[in-house]
Design a protein around this motif. Structure first.
Motif, PDB file in Angstrom:
ATOM      1  N   PRO A  67      48.088  68.853  56.141  1.00 40.04           N
ATOM      2  CA  PRO A  67      47.740  69.419  54.715  1.00 40.04           C
ATOM      3  C   PRO A  67      46.395  69.230  54.435  1.00 40.04           C
ATOM      4  O   PRO A  67      45.872  67.975  54.521  1.00 40.04           O
ATOM      5  CB  PRO A  67      48.909  68.910  53.878  1.00 40.04           C
ATOM      6  CG  PRO A  67      49.204  67.519  54.486  1.00 40.04           C
ATOM      7  CD  PRO A  67      49.002  67.858  55.977  1.00 40.04           C
ATOM      8  N   SER A  68      45.742  69.880  53.428  1.00 41.78           N
ATOM      9  CA  SER A  68      44.340  69.801  53.063  1.00 41.78           C
ATOM     10  C   SER A  68      44.341  69.163  51.528  1.00 41.78           C
ATOM     11  O   SER A  68      45.371  69.432  51.043  1.00 41.78           O
ATOM     12  CB  SER A  68      43.673  70.804  53.103  1.00 41.78           C
ATOM     13  OG  SER A  68      44.127  72.028  52.308  1.00 41.78           O
ATOM     14  N   PHE A  69      43.533  68.183  51.399  1.00 40.10           N
ATOM     15  CA  PHE A  69      43.528  67.472  49.953  1.00 40.10           C
ATOM     16  C   PHE A  69      43.337  68.540  48.925  1.00 40.10           C
ATOM     17  O   PHE A  69      42.170  69.255  49.105  1.00 40.10           O
ATOM     18  CB  PHE A  69      42.691  66.462  50.096  1.00 40.10           C
ATOM     19  CG  PHE A  69      42.669  65.465  48.877  1.00 40.10           C
ATOM     20  CD1 PHE A  69      43.942  64.721  48.541  1.00 40.10           C
ATOM     21  CD2 PHE A  69      41.869  65.583  47.812  1.00 40.10           C
ATOM     22  CE1 PHE A  69      43.840  63.890  47.608  1.00 40.10           C
ATOM     23  CE2 PHE A  69      41.870  65.102  46.752  1.00 40.10           C
ATOM     24  CZ  PHE A  69      43.020  63.934  46.527  1.00 40.10           C
ATOM     25  N   ARG A  70      43.870  68.866  47.968  1.00 42.56           N
ATOM     26  CA  ARG A  70      43.598  70.060  47.060  1.00 42.56           C
ATOM     27  C   ARG A  70      43.485  69.398  45.666  1.00 42.56           C
ATOM     28  O   ARG A  70      43.378  70.579  44.581  1.00 42.56           O
ATOM     29  CB  ARG A  70      44.912  71.022  47.083  1.00 42.56           C
ATOM     30  CG  ARG A  70      46.209  70.569  46.701  1.00 42.56           C
ATOM     31  CD  ARG A  70      47.495  71.654  46.861  1.00 42.56           C
ATOM     32  NE  ARG A  70      48.677  70.640  46.303  1.00 42.56           N
ATOM     33  CZ  ARG A  70      49.195  69.857  47.026  1.00 42.56           C
ATOM     34  NH1 ARG A  70      48.843  69.340  47.986  1.00 42.56           N
ATOM     35  NH2 ARG A  70      50.533  69.486  46.353  1.00 42.56           N
ATOM     36  N   PHE A  71      43.407  68.398  45.359  1.00 40.11           N
ATOM     37  CA  PHE A  71      43.275  67.793  44.004  1.00 40.11           C
ATOM     38  C   PHE A  71      41.998  67.643  43.530  1.00 40.11           C
ATOM     39  O   PHE A  71      40.938  67.427  44.527  1.00 40.11           O
ATOM     40  CB  PHE A  71      44.041  66.610  43.854  1.00 40.11           C
ATOM     41  CG  PHE A  71      45.444  66.746  44.267  1.00 40.11           C
ATOM     42  CD1 PHE A  71      46.501  67.225  43.614  1.00 40.11           C
ATOM     43  CD2 PHE A  71      45.863  66.305  45.598  1.00 40.11           C
ATOM     44  CE1 PHE A  71      47.811  67.361  44.015  1.00 40.11           C
ATOM     45  CE2 PHE A  71      47.225  66.109  45.714  1.00 40.11           C
ATOM     46  CZ  PHE A  71      48.303  67.031  45.215  1.00 40.11           C
ATOM     47  N   GLY A  72      41.777  67.762  42.251  1.00 31.87           N
ATOM     48  CA  GLY A  72      40.302  67.458  41.901  1.00 31.87           C
ATOM     49  C   GLY A  72      40.097  66.064  41.857  1.00 31.87           C
ATOM     50  O   GLY A  72      40.764  65.180  42.347  1.00 31.87           O
ATOM     51  N   PRO A  73      38.866  65.621  41.235  1.00 36.93           N
ATOM     52  CA  PRO A  73      38.526  64.204  41.466  1.00 36.93           C
ATOM     53  C   PRO A  73      39.056  63.286  40.474  1.00 36.93           C
ATOM     54  O   PRO A  73      39.022  61.824  41.071  1.00 36.93           O
ATOM     55  CB  PRO A  73      36.996  64.245  40.933  1.00 36.93           C
ATOM     56  CG  PRO A  73      36.765  65.436  40.066  1.00 36.93           C
ATOM     57  CD  PRO A  73      37.674  66.585  40.582  1.00 36.93           C
ATOM     58  N   ALA A  74      39.866  63.583  39.498  1.00 32.09           N
ATOM     59  CA  ALA A  74      40.251  62.594  38.651  1.00 32.09           C
ATOM     60  C   ALA A  74      41.737  62.815  38.667  1.00 32.09           C
ATOM     61  O   ALA A  74      42.381  63.511  38.175  1.00 32.09           O
ATOM     62  CB  ALA A  74      39.686  62.996  37.310  1.00 32.09           C
ATOM     63  N   ALA A 108      32.475  63.722  35.329  1.00 33.98           N
ATOM     64  CA  ALA A 108      31.053  63.720  35.201  1.00 33.98           C
ATOM     65  C   ALA A 108      30.517  62.958  36.158  1.00 33.98           C
ATOM     66  O   ALA A 108      29.529  63.667  36.801  1.00 33.98           O
ATOM     67  CB  ALA A 108      30.746  62.945  33.710  1.00 33.98           C
ATOM     68  N   ALA A 109      31.115  61.881  36.763  1.00 37.69           N
ATOM     69  CA  ALA A 109      30.415  61.247  37.979  1.00 37.69           C
ATOM     70  C   ALA A 109      30.552  61.968  39.163  1.00 37.69           C
ATOM     71  O   ALA A 109      29.344  62.124  39.999  1.00 37.69           O
ATOM     72  CB  ALA A 109      31.014  59.810  38.156  1.00 37.69           C
ATOM     73  N   TYR A 110      31.512  62.892  39.422  1.00 35.74           N
ATOM     74  CA  TYR A 110      31.550  63.726  40.623  1.00 35.74           C
ATOM     75  C   TYR A 110      30.834  65.023  40.519  1.00 35.74           C
ATOM     76  O   TYR A 110      30.488  65.671  41.458  1.00 35.74           O
ATOM     77  CB  TYR A 110      33.051  64.085  41.054  1.00 35.74           C
ATOM     78  CG  TYR A 110      33.930  62.710  41.669  1.00 35.74           C
ATOM     79  CD1 TYR A 110      34.110  62.729  43.078  1.00 35.74           C
ATOM     80  CD2 TYR A 110      34.320  61.680  40.981  1.00 35.74           C
ATOM     81  CE1 TYR A 110      34.605  61.837  43.704  1.00 35.74           C
ATOM     82  CE2 TYR A 110      34.887  60.637  41.790  1.00 35.74           C
ATOM     83  CZ  TYR A 110      35.023  60.865  43.177  1.00 35.74           C
ATOM     84  OH  TYR A 110      35.557  59.573  43.781  1.00 35.74           O
ATOM     85  N   ARG A 111      30.441  65.261  39.539  1.00 39.01           N
ATOM     86  CA  ARG A 111      29.612  66.577  39.023  1.00 39.01           C
ATOM     87  C   ARG A 111      28.258  66.430  39.577  1.00 39.01           C
ATOM     88  O   ARG A 111      27.664  65.458  39.143  1.00 39.01           O
ATOM     89  CB  ARG A 111      29.652  66.774  37.548  1.00 39.01           C
ATOM     90  CG  ARG A 111      29.141  68.501  37.479  1.00 39.01           C
ATOM     91  CD  ARG A 111      29.412  68.776  35.900  1.00 39.01           C
ATOM     92  NE  ARG A 111      30.779  68.742  35.343  1.00 39.01           N
ATOM     93  CZ  ARG A 111      31.294  67.718  34.299  1.00 39.01           C
ATOM     94  NH1 ARG A 111      30.364  67.089  33.682  1.00 39.01           N
ATOM     95  NH2 ARG A 111      32.471  67.647  33.991  1.00 39.01           N
ATOM     96  N   PRO A 112      27.772  67.125  40.552  1.00 37.03           N
ATOM     97  CA  PRO A 112      26.333  66.848  41.086  1.00 37.03           C
ATOM     98  C   PRO A 112      25.329  66.847  39.954  1.00 37.03           C
ATOM     99  O   PRO A 112      25.607  67.794  39.100  1.00 37.03           O
ATOM    100  CB  PRO A 112      26.142  68.081  42.115  1.00 37.03           C
ATOM    101  CG  PRO A 112      27.420  68.588  42.449  1.00 37.03           C
ATOM    102  CD  PRO A 112      28.512  68.127  41.390  1.00 37.03           C
ATOM    103  N   ARG A 169      31.206  70.051  46.355  1.00 35.67           N
ATOM    104  CA  ARG A 169      31.680  69.372  45.059  1.00 35.67           C
ATOM    105  C   ARG A 169      31.566  70.149  43.756  1.00 35.67           C
ATOM    106  O   ARG A 169      32.357  70.299  42.904  1.00 35.67           O
ATOM    107  CB  ARG A 169      30.820  67.872  45.190  1.00 35.67           C
ATOM    108  CG  ARG A 169      31.448  66.679  45.796  1.00 35.67           C
ATOM    109  CD  ARG A 169      30.437  65.856  45.844  1.00 35.67           C
ATOM    110  NE  ARG A 169      30.098  65.454  44.466  1.00 35.67           N
ATOM    111  CZ  ARG A 169      28.928  64.665  44.357  1.00 35.67           C
ATOM    112  NH1 ARG A 169      28.181  63.896  45.385  1.00 35.67           N
ATOM    113  NH2 ARG A 169      28.508  64.334  43.008  1.00 35.67           N
ATOM    114  N   ALA A 170      30.441  70.902  43.852  1.00 38.35           N
ATOM    115  CA  ALA A 170      30.128  71.616  42.726  1.00 38.35           C
ATOM    116  C   ALA A 170      31.031  73.120  42.534  1.00 38.35           C
ATOM    117  O   ALA A 170      31.556  73.243  41.153  1.00 38.35           O
ATOM    118  CB  ALA A 170      28.689  72.298  42.561  1.00 38.35           C
ATOM    119  N   ARG A 171      31.593  73.453  43.623  1.00 37.82           N
ATOM    120  CA  ARG A 171      32.518  74.627  43.607  1.00 37.82           C
ATOM    121  C   ARG A 171      34.041  73.795  42.854  1.00 37.82           C
ATOM    122  O   ARG A 171      34.605  74.711  42.306  1.00 37.82           O
ATOM    123  CB  ARG A 171      32.699  75.112  44.847  1.00 37.82           C
ATOM    124  CG  ARG A 171      31.674  76.099  45.178  1.00 37.82           C
ATOM    125  CD  ARG A 171      31.684  76.300  46.594  1.00 37.82           C
ATOM    126  NE  ARG A 171      30.552  77.115  46.953  1.00 37.82           N
ATOM    127  CZ  ARG A 171      29.970  77.237  48.485  1.00 37.82           C
ATOM    128  NH1 ARG A 171      30.881  76.596  49.269  1.00 37.82           N
ATOM    129  NH2 ARG A 171      29.095  78.083  48.720  1.00 37.82           N
TER     130      ARG A 171
END
Length: 273
Positions: A4-11, A221-225, A270-272
């Motif tokens: 399976p591919s990891f599909r979750f956002g950063p938080a 915010a930290a993960y947003r380029p 990451r931006a997408r």
């Protein structure tokens, strides 16, 4: 099963499974919620937590269930409760060996490497086909070593924690799966949380786990380029396409080769997300 591919956002936000009144709010605030049957729930409340898990359904595409360790007497009950839900993504606490994933073949597993044995087994765990991510944890790791503190007085991780974090990230990267960074327990330390999340994003972690809703916006915010860095990455990719990626070339005064191009592509992904 197909990996399976990891599909979750950063938080990713932890929520005690015995607090169903918090389920929906936690999911609303984060990219995914981790319904915790393990450390957040006392032994006396685990039965009620499993009942709440079954009785309070959420979107299964945004839920991870943290199970008790394979060596725990709660494993069978956790699996029975899970089978009565639509949740198919689990985080296995204190995962220490590939044998710990027996009976989990039909589930997507996030292996939590938070003991000395678990960190040393990270490479083997990452190779299993149903493991989509590895996560590490500092506090249980230090406890498993007989230690009493994962951090220096100034908040920096001690060397063994830094080593464990790096080893889990490398194991995940070597097998093409996601790595999740550990929680930041000092809720008043926004600056420390931000710095760790920014470092995690820069190194290639896919997500950071949170223990309080207030940490979610900091992690996102930290993960947003950075906008300037993102513009550079997009321009570099466009330039490489024009050149048909014919090897090393100069771009805005910098020599560019394949590794830098891959870093630019990661920023755009990451931006997408």
């Amino acid at each position: 099963m197909t990996r399976p591919s990891f599909r979750f956002g950063p938080a990713l936000l932890f929520c005690p499974a015995d607090r169903p009144d918090r389920y929906a709010k936690a999911l609303e605030r984060a990219d995914a919620v981790i319904l915790d049957l393990e450390d957040a729930v006392s032994d006396a409340a685990k039965g009620a937590a499993r009942e709440a898990l079954v009785a309070t359904p959420l979107d299964p595409e945004r839920v991870i269930v943290r199970m008790n360790p394979a060596s725990s007497p709660h494993r069978a009950d956790d699996l029975r409760a899970l089978a009565a839900t639509r949740y198919r993504t689990v985080m296995l606490a204190k995962c220490e060996d590939t044998a710990d994933l027996v009976d989990l073949e039909d589930l997507e597993v996030i292996a939590l490497c938070e003991t000395a044995r678990g960190v040393l087994a990270a490479e083997e765990l990452a190779a299993l086909p149903n493991v989509s991510a590895l996560m590490w944890g500092a506090e249980d790791l230090v406890a498993s070593l007989g230690g009493s503190s994962s951090r220096h007085p100034d908040g920096r991780y001690r060397d063994v924690a830094v080593h464990a974090r790096s080893r889990v990230l490398l194991a995940a990267g070597a097998h093409g799966i996601a790595a999740i960074d550990a929680v930041h327990l000092d809720l008043a330390d926004d600056a420390g949380q931000r710095a760790e999340a920014e470092d995690a994003a820069a190194l290639g972690f896919a997500a950071t786990a949170c223990v309080h809703p207030g940490q979610v916006s900091i992690v996102r915010a930290a993960y947003r380029p950075d906008p300037d860095r993102l513009e550079w990455a997009r321009a570099l990719i466009a330039e490489a396409a024009v050149r048909e990626r014919t090897g090393v070339f100069a771009f805005r005064g910098q020599m560019v080769d394949a590794p830098l191009l891959r870093q630019a592509e990661a920023l755009v992904r990451r931006a997408r997300g």
